[in-house]
Structure formats: structure tokens, C-alpha cells
Design a protein around this motif. Structure first.
Motif, PDB file in Angstrom:
ATOM      1  N   ILE A 159       0.832  -1.203   0.000  1.00  0.00           N
ATOM      2  CA  ILE A 159       0.000   0.000   0.000  1.00  0.00           C
ATOM      3  C   ILE A 159       0.866   1.252   0.000  1.00  0.00           C
ATOM      4  CG2 ILE A 159      -1.438   1.392   1.537  1.00  0.00           C
ATOM      5  CD1 ILE A 159      -3.167  -0.498   0.173  1.00  0.00           C
ATOM      6  N   ILE A 160       1.888   1.235   0.849  1.00  0.00           N
ATOM      7  CA  ILE A 160       2.732   2.427   0.944  1.00  0.00           C
ATOM      8  C   ILE A 160       3.465   2.656  -0.377  1.00  0.00           C
ATOM      9  CG2 ILE A 160       4.716   3.432   2.151  1.00  0.00           C
ATOM     10  CD1 ILE A 160       3.651   2.015   4.685  1.00  0.00           C
ATOM     11  N   ILE A 194       2.458   1.646  -3.355  1.00  0.00           N
ATOM     12  CA  ILE A 194       1.471   2.091  -4.346  1.00  0.00           C
ATOM     13  C   ILE A 194       1.240   3.592  -4.208  1.00  0.00           C
ATOM     14  CG2 ILE A 194      -0.975   2.007  -4.995  1.00  0.00           C
ATOM     15  CD1 ILE A 194      -1.029  -0.885  -4.425  1.00  0.00           C
ATOM     16  N   LEU A 195       1.105   4.026  -2.941  1.00  0.00           N
ATOM     17  CA  LEU A 195       0.852   5.451  -2.713  1.00  0.00           C
ATOM     18  C   LEU A 195       2.001   6.287  -3.237  1.00  0.00           C
ATOM     19  CD1 LEU A 195      -0.741   5.489   0.844  1.00  0.00           C
ATOM     20  CD2 LEU A 195      -1.819   6.096  -1.310  1.00  0.00           C
ATOM     21  N   VAL A 251       0.473   6.654  -6.909  1.00  0.00           N
ATOM     22  CA  VAL A 251      -0.508   7.728  -6.758  1.00  0.00           C
ATOM     23  C   VAL A 251       0.156   9.094  -6.735  1.00  0.00           C
ATOM     24  CG1 VAL A 251      -2.318   8.662  -5.283  1.00  0.00           C
ATOM     25  CG2 VAL A 251      -2.097   6.188  -5.574  1.00  0.00           C
ATOM     26  N   TRP A 252       1.262   9.225  -5.972  1.00  0.00           N
ATOM     27  CA  TRP A 252       1.870  10.552  -5.865  1.00  0.00           C
ATOM     28  C   TRP A 252       2.822  10.841  -7.003  1.00  0.00           C
ATOM     29  CZ3 TRP A 252       2.634   9.435  -0.011  1.00  0.00           C
ATOM     30  CH2 TRP A 252       1.416   9.685   0.646  1.00  0.00           C
ATOM     31  N   ARG A 281       3.244   8.894  -9.708  1.00  0.00           N
ATOM     32  CA  ARG A 281       2.662   8.402 -10.972  1.00  0.00           C
ATOM     33  C   ARG A 281       3.722   7.816 -11.905  1.00  0.00           C
ATOM     34  NH1 ARG A 281      -2.408   8.805 -11.131  1.00  0.00           N
ATOM     35  NH2 ARG A 281      -3.505  10.319  -9.854  1.00  0.00           N
ATOM     36  N   ILE A 314      -0.694   1.057 -10.938  1.00  0.00           N
ATOM     37  CA  ILE A 314      -1.034   0.503  -9.631  1.00  0.00           C
ATOM     38  C   ILE A 314      -1.685  -0.863  -9.722  1.00  0.00           C
ATOM     39  CG2 ILE A 314      -1.237   2.731  -8.491  1.00  0.00           C
ATOM     40  CD1 ILE A 314      -4.240   2.496  -8.797  1.00  0.00           C
ATOM     41  N   THR A 344      -3.646 -10.489  -4.736  1.00  0.00           N
ATOM     42  CA  THR A 344      -4.948  -9.919  -4.414  1.00  0.00           C
ATOM     43  C   THR A 344      -4.877  -8.400  -4.445  1.00  0.00           C
ATOM     44  OG1 THR A 344      -5.254 -11.787  -2.949  1.00  0.00           O
ATOM     45  CG2 THR A 344      -6.844 -10.012  -2.770  1.00  0.00           C
ATOM     46  N   LEU A 345      -3.824  -7.871  -3.822  1.00  0.00           N
ATOM     47  CA  LEU A 345      -3.684  -6.419  -3.722  1.00  0.00           C
ATOM     48  C   LEU A 345      -3.556  -5.775  -5.101  1.00  0.00           C
ATOM     49  CD1 LEU A 345      -3.259  -3.928  -1.896  1.00  0.00           C
ATOM     50  CD2 LEU A 345      -0.844  -4.466  -1.854  1.00  0.00           C
ATOM     51  N   ARG A 392      -4.449  -7.173  -7.992  1.00  0.00           N
ATOM     52  CA  ARG A 392      -5.402  -7.779  -8.936  1.00  0.00           C
ATOM     53  C   ARG A 392      -4.665  -8.483 -10.066  1.00  0.00           C
ATOM     54  NH1 ARG A 392      -7.604  -2.785  -8.071  1.00  0.00           N
ATOM     55  NH2 ARG A 392      -9.312  -2.843  -6.586  1.00  0.00           N
TER      56      ARG A 392
END
Lengths: 296, 296
Positions: free
Chosen positions: A128-129, A131-132, A136-137, A139, A143, A238-239, A241
Motif C-alpha cells: 500500500i505504501i 502504491i501510494l 498515486v503521488w 505516478r 497501480i 490480491t492487492l 489484482r
């Protein structure tokens, strides 16, 4: 054992497929046509027999043979695991060697403590960290690990970097720690002192004497991590996909798709056994004592 | 419940004779001087306080939804923003420590009790009991915990009790192995021979004579396992096989919110991820400190 695990799961198969409101007679009929009302031993026998012949059964959910799903998923998972391994093995060993050569100095502390910290974190947390940060930040990276159809090697690689990073982080700590302690032990040994006192250049001592001995236990650790890696894949796939063997097992478990679940887990068992075998083989190739012992 | 996490203090009063007090005092002394241990303990105690009293000081009800203010970014009135139902993320993160800090320690205690009993048994009797049980334990340890848990939870249904039992039982073999090797060393010592000469029963010898002497490795292993239990509980919750809604549990919150991560709603997952990370690292620092204190 896998088969029993799948069978012990109570949960009426016919009921699971038809839903809670289906007629009991319809459920019984379906159970019969799937063969799940036969005695356990009979089912087990035919299951093993068919598996050995490449027939892994028919998925309850997809109503299609399981084998293509498992083969595809295994291929995808291997790509992901391979990317993680190719990154982590050299970097982890390098990290451990650098830490050992700087024993008890700040650089050693940073590598050891950093490695320990990332190793103990659950993969989905680091995932998660990451990915963020990267997805997300900044780019920089996609993701989700779903590349467009027919994507080339490099595109696939590009999509696999982010999912492989959490696995990388967990494994890095283990590998670096083993490499470090192996190095420290080897550096401390009599043969290293002898080599140094013989006047061999430091570089030769490290390459020829220390590394060879230090890396033996590391190889064993890398192989035992296959077991871990499989657990990690369930979470990571899972995270992100990603259609791998981990998410296949996860989906099958949720949907009570037992043939799929059993085939998936048995496949993992086989992969694990092969990995252990390869590790034993590598170990004996690298360790002259065992090699000579076997020849005698 | 979590008071058991301060390892050195409870056994001290249990050993009143002067001969055994000094080693425990020494352990306590070195624990209190260990920066690693104190840092970890501080983090752990912070979350324990949040779990016990968090609900009395958080600004909002962690379960109260407020749809109009859904998904607002962090600001003065919602420090960590709000989630898709308008629930205050800050309050949820603080109170979210409660379930994981109940389930993980209970699982660890179960693993310790079962593992210690099993380890004493196979270490004391050795022979054929040891051979058989050890092989079975090895087989169990080869399967990743996530896979065992997945199968068991599909079979037994999801509840906190299932999670505790599954994690407890899958960690028990690891503790049993540690206890076994400690017992193997102890059983050759004179006091065990003396107990046998006094015609003490096997159970008495195991639990009254040997057990107190193998407490240090058990304590170390237990603190290490607690870290892994938190790892496992968080992962299972994330996979949807652990703690269930509407609990504000961290893993669960991440799993219900990470789907929107691409939309830039980073605050709905980041703080939960950091909370898990801090707790896991805290417990591991404690474990590292305890390990160091017993092995100096």
C-alpha cells in the motif's frame, strides 16, 4: 493431505453452487452428477489417478477443466516471482556482504536495521505504501498489474515492478541477514586468517575464500523462502489484482471451488518440493565436502 | 491481555529463592538499559493504551457515518480525513488497535501453551514419539501460514475464535521445536536424574523440574511469535478472512478502501498502513531486546 483439506471443508458443494434457496432435490442431483456423493476413498483414488494424467478436474464455478486456469496462473506467478528473485538475490547478498565488511559501523547498522524493519512488515502494508508513493503521488508506475493484451516483454516488466517490490523488501531482510552472518563467520575463521597471513591480496581473500563459504547457508535460505513466497503471492496478487496462482487459490477458497483449490494447492506443493530439491543440488555443487562424500 | 507483553516482570516474584533472583534481575536490568527494547515497549504501550481507552478520547464515534462529509481530505476538523462513509479516519485508526491487540496476543498465548506442552513431551520422551511428532510438525511448517489459515477458515467459517485457533495452532509447532531443543539439553543434567531417582512421575519432572529452566527461550520465542501473529492477523483481516466489519480494524479498513486508491484518496489507507507498520516494528523491537537480554 491437500485432498483431505479440501474435503474436510464442510459446505455442501451443490448447495454452494446453487445458492441457499435452491430445492434440496436439485442440490442432491447436482452433487451426484459431480460425483461428490461417492465415498471419500473412491473420490481420492480417481482424483490422484486423473491428476497424474494431467486432468485436474472440473471447476465447480467455471464449469470448465481446471488445468488451463492453473497453468496460466502458475505462469503469471512465476513471472512475478522471477522478477522479485532476480532483483533481490544479488542486491540482498550485496547488502549482507557490505554490512559484514563494515561490521558494527553505521553502514552495517543501517542495512541490518532497515532490512529487519522491512522484513517484519506484512506485504500488503509495504504494498500500500509503495502504491501510494510510486503509483498515486509520483505516478511513475501503474497501480494494477494488468497489462494490455499482447504486451511485450518490457511492458510486462514495467507492470510487474511495483508488485514485486513488497516481495523484494521482505526477502531482502532475510537474505541480507543470512549473507551477513555467513560473511562474519567466514571472516572470523582460521582459513581466512591463514589466507591473509599468506600475504594474499584482500580482494582475492574475499572472493576465493570468504564468499564461497559465506554464501552456502544463504542459498539454503533462498530456497526455503519459496514457501514464504507462495504465501506472499496470495496477498500481493490480491492487492494488485494479478491473475496468479495465489489469487486463484484465494478466489477458489472464497467460492468453495474445491477442484480448483485442490489443484492450486497441490501445484504449489510440487513447486515447493522442486525448489527444495534444486536447493539441495546447488548446495552440493557448491560445497565440495558433500560432493566428495557422495562420490565415495 | 496485553499486560503479558512485558516479559521479564511476571516471572520475577515467582522465583523467591535468592539463587534464581539474580539472573532475572540481571535480565530486567539489561532490558531497561536497552534502547531497542524501550523504544519498542513505548510503541507497544501507546497502542495498548489506545486499545483500552481510545474510545474515551477520540473526537468522533469510529462507527458513526456521515455521508455528506464522505471522503474529505485531512483538515482541522478531521485530522486524517474521512472514509467513504464519512467516518473519521483518525478515530478509526486509534480504536482500530483493539481487535488486533486482542486476537494476536491470545493466538500467541495459545501457541505458547500448546507448543510448550508438545515440546516438553517430545523433548523428554524422545525416541519414537519424537520421530513421529517431529516429522508431522515439519510437514506443517512447510505449508505457508496464509494457506493453512485460508483452508481452515473456509472450513470453519470466519470468527475471531477461528483466527485465534488457526494462528495459535500453526505457530505451536515452531514453539514446540524451540522448546524441544532446550529440553534435550536440560534432560541430561543432574537435577533431572535426581528427580528420576526420587521416583518423580514423568509429568512432574517435565512441568515442575524442567519447565522453569526452559522459560528464557520460551519467552524469547513468544515475543518473536507475537510479532508474527500481528503480521498474520493483519494479513488475514486484509484478505477478508479475519476480523469482520464493522470493526475499525486496520487490515480490514485497508481492504475496504484500497480499491479507491487510484482516485487519490490516500488518507483512507495510509494511516492504517502506518499504524500496522508501527505496531509490528514495535513488537519486533521488544522481541529483539528480550532476545538480547537473555543471550548476553
Amino acid at each position: 493431505m491437500v485432498f483431505l483439506g479440501g474435503q474436510v471443508l464442510p459446505g455442501n458443494v451443490g448447495r454452494a453452487i446453487l445458492g441457499p434457496f435452491a430445492d434440496q432435490r436439485a442440490v442432491d442431483a447436482l452433487n451426484h452428477s459431480l460425483g461428490v456423493d461417492r465415498p471419500l476413498l473412491v473420490q481420492y483414488g480417481s482424483w490422484i489417478w486423473n491428476f497424474l494424467h494431467g486432468d485436474m478436474g472440473t471447476s465447480y464455478v467455471f464449469r470448465a477443466p481446471v488445468a488451463p486456469f492453473v497453468v496460466d496462473a502458475l505462469g503469471n506467478s512465476m513471472k512475478l516471482a522471477l522478477v522479485a528473485f532476480v532483483l533481490v538475490v544479488p542486491i540482498g547478498i550485496l547488502g549482507g556482504v557490505i554490512a559484514a565488511l563494515n561490521f558494527n559501523r553505521p553502514l552495517d547498522r543501517i542495512i541490518s536495521l532497515g532490512g529487519l524493519s522491512v522484513t517484519v512488515l506484512p506485504e500488503f502494508v509495504t504494498g500500500i505504501i509503495l502504491i501510494l508513493i510510486f503509483g498515486v503521488w509520483l505516478r511513475w508506475l501503474p497501480i494494477a498489474a494488468a497489462w494490455p493484451k499482447g504486451a511485450g516483454f518490457f511492458t510486462q516488466l514495467y507492470y510487474l515492478i511495483l508488485p514485486s517490490l513488497p516481495l523484494f523488501l521482505v526477502l531482502f531482510g532475510y537474505i541480507a541477514r543470512m549473507a551477513r552472518s555467513g560473511m562474519i563467520e567466514a571472516l572470523d575463521s582460521d582459513y581466512t586468517r591463514t589466507a591473509v597471513l599468506k600475504g594474499l591480496p584482500w580482494r582475492t581473500v574475499i572472493w576465493r575464500h570468504v564468499l564461497r563459504n559465506a554464501l552456502l547457508p544463504t542459498i539454503t535460505v533462498i530456497a526455503t523462502q519459496t514457501g514464504y513466497l507462495i504465501g506472499g503471492l496470495v496477498v500481493i496478487e490480491t492487492l494488485f489484482r494479478y491473475q496468479g496462482i495465489g489469487s486463484l487459490i484465494f478466489t477458489a477458497a472464497r467460492g468453495k471451488d474445491f477442484p480448483m483449490l485442490e489443484a492450486g494447492i497441490l501445484t504449489i506443493g510440487i513447486v515447493y518440493a522442486v525448489a527444495t530439491l534444486v536447493a539441495d543440488f546447488l548446495y552440493s555443487v557448491l560445497n565440495p565436502r558433500i560432493r566428495l562424500g557422495a562420490e565415495q | 491481555m496485553s499486560a503479558t507483553d512485558t516479559p521479564a516482570s511476571p516471572p520475577a516474584p515467582a522465583a523467591p529463592d535468592t539463587a534464581s533472583r539474580s539472573p532475572w534481575g540481571e535480565v530486567l536490568h539489561s532490558l531497561l538499559r536497552s534502547g531497542t527494547f524501550l523504544t519498542g515497549l513505548f510503541i507497544l504501550l501507546f497502542w495498548v493504551v489506545c486499545a483500552l481507552f481510545g474510545q474515551y478520547f477520540v473526537p468522533y464515534d469510529p462507527l458513526a457515518s456521515d455521508i455528506i462529509n464522505a471522503l474529505t481530505p485531512p483538515a482541522a476538523d478531521h485530522w486524517f480525513g474521512t472514509d467513504q462513509l464519512g467516518r473519521d479516519v483518525f478515530s478509526r485508526v486509534i480504536v482500530g488497535s483493539r481487535d488486533i491487540l486482542t486476537v494476536a496476543p491470545l493466538a500467541t498465548i495459545l501457541a505458547t501453551i500448546a507448543g510448550t506442552a508438545l515440546g516438553l513431551l517430545i523433548g523428554y520422551f524422545r525416541g519414537i514419539v519424537d520421530d513421529i511428532v517431529s516429522r508431522v510438525l515439519e510437514a506443517f511448517m512447510a505449508i505457508p501460514v496464509v494457506i493453512i489459515a485460508l483452508l481452515a477458515i473456509v472450513a470453519l467459517g470466519t470468527s475471531k475464535i477461528t483466527v485465534i485457533v488457526v494462528i495459535g495452532l500453526s505457530f505451536a509447532p515452531i514453539i514446540a521445536r524451540t522448546v524441544r531443543s532446550a529440553v534435550l539439553a536440560e534432560r541430561e543434567l543432574d537435577y533431572v536424574a535426581a528427580a528420576k531417582l526420587r521416583h518423580e512421575g514423568a509429568l512432574h519432572t517435565m512441568f515442575v523440574e524442567i519447565l522453569p529452566n526452559v522459560i528464557p527461550p520460551i519467552l524469547v520465542e513468544t515475543t518473536v511469535r507475537l510479532g508474527y501473529a500481528i503480521f498474520a492477523v493483519a494479513t488475514l483481516s486484509f484478505m477478508g478472512f479475519g476480523i469482520q466489519p464493522p470493526s475499525p480494524d486496520w487490515g480490514l479498513s485497508i481492504s475496504s478502501n484500497y480499491g479507491m486508491i487510484g482516485g487519490g484518496f490516500w488518507w483512507t489507507v495510509l494511516f492504517d498502513a502506518l499504524a500496522i507498520a508501527s505496531l509490528v516494528i514495535g513488537v519486533n523491537l521488544v522481541a529483539d531486546g528480550v532476545h538480547g537480554a537473555f543471550n548476553d
